[in-house]
Design a protein around this motif. Sequence first.
Motif, PDB file in Angstrom:
ATOM      1  N   SER A 175      51.138  40.391  33.982  1.00  0.00           N
ATOM      2  CA  SER A 175      50.677  39.445  35.013  1.00  0.00           C
ATOM      3  C   SER A 175      50.160  40.355  36.066  1.00  0.00           C
ATOM      4  O   SER A 175      48.828  40.503  36.336  1.00  0.00           O
ATOM      5  CB  SER A 175      51.212  38.015  35.369  1.00  0.00           C
ATOM      6  OG  SER A 175      51.014  37.279  36.761  1.00  0.00           O
TER       7      SER A 175
ATOM      8  N   ALA B 140      46.024  42.284  36.953  1.00  0.00           N
ATOM      9  CA  ALA B 140      45.775  42.446  38.108  1.00  0.00           C
ATOM     10  C   ALA B 140      44.328  43.671  39.399  1.00  0.00           C
ATOM     11  O   ALA B 140      43.847  44.197  38.354  1.00  0.00           O
ATOM     12  CB  ALA B 140      46.354  42.554  40.030  1.00  0.00           C
TER      13      ALA B 140
ATOM     14  N   ARG C 212      49.995  37.142  39.361  1.00  0.00           N
ATOM     15  CA  ARG C 212      48.539  39.338  39.788  1.00  0.00           C
ATOM     16  C   ARG C 212      48.083  38.005  40.515  1.00  0.00           C
ATOM     17  O   ARG C 212      47.672  39.456  41.343  1.00  0.00           O
ATOM     18  CB  ARG C 212      48.104  37.917  38.429  1.00  0.00           C
ATOM     19  CG  ARG C 212      46.190  38.896  38.974  1.00  0.00           C
ATOM     20  CD  ARG C 212      45.217  38.799  37.541  1.00  0.00           C
ATOM     21  NE  ARG C 212      44.251  38.630  38.063  1.00  0.00           N
ATOM     22  CZ  ARG C 212      43.133  39.086  36.849  1.00  0.00           C
ATOM     23  NH1 ARG C 212      43.156  38.215  35.908  1.00  0.00           N
ATOM     24  NH2 ARG C 212      42.027  39.096  37.594  1.00  0.00           N
TER      25      ARG C 212
ATOM     26  N   GLU D 156      47.369  40.474  44.435  1.00  0.00           N
ATOM     27  CA  GLU D 156      45.586  40.520  44.486  1.00  0.00           C
ATOM     28  C   GLU D 156      44.925  40.066  46.094  1.00  0.00           C
ATOM     29  O   GLU D 156      44.819  40.440  46.935  1.00  0.00           O
ATOM     30  CB  GLU D 156      44.686  40.068  43.740  1.00  0.00           C
ATOM     31  CG  GLU D 156      44.516  40.633  42.479  1.00  0.00           C
ATOM     32  CD  GLU D 156      43.874  39.247  41.566  1.00  0.00           C
ATOM     33  OE1 GLU D 156      43.359  40.326  40.235  1.00  0.00           O
ATOM     34  OE2 GLU D 156      43.801  38.268  41.594  1.00  0.00           O
TER      35      GLU D 156
END
Length: 198
Positions: free
Chosen positions: A17, A21, A167, A171
């Motif tokens: 995950s 990103a 993710r 971010e």
Amino acid sequence: MNANAPLPSGFHRALSSLKAARCRSELHFEEIPAPARLAPFAVALGAEIPPEVLGAGQGGSDGVDLATGRFILLHDPAGSAIWRGDFRVVTFIRAQMDAEMGNDELLGGVAWTWLVEALQDHGAEYRAAGGTATRVLSDSFGTLAERGSTIDIELRASWTPADWQVRNHLEAWADMVCSFAGLPPLPEGVSALPGRRF
């Protein structure tokens, strides 16, 4: 991370995950050594926004990064009562502020609001969040006197993601580092032009 232990499936999914990103191009990432005693499994990323992001004549000429930070993902398959889950994100961000903003007594609250809003904007579900914001005033002397006085803001924060899908947490944190550096928010698909800080 214990090199001899097999990766739990949840941590393996979390690593995948993180790799998915999509973060702003101004932010430069590298994997750094993860703390060994906080959890059985961990991964750590260092990030920086170098001064050349602003472009010529826009500041940052002293070679100091606009912002730096660390993003650490911890995993304990047995779970943690303190974390209220089996994953924990631990972060640090530091950036130099201009004098007007750095002297604002509300700066710590603003920094925490940036974090909360970034997580919300990215749909990053979390619980048990906590952190501290610190303003650091530095005066330089002798051969360093030309640097004058600087004010840095540091934010240390941690929270428990709702699950292994982290993710959007990375971010959101990456956007926070950009906010600390004074870079304006960008709509998806738009590249930044050199500009001013705050």
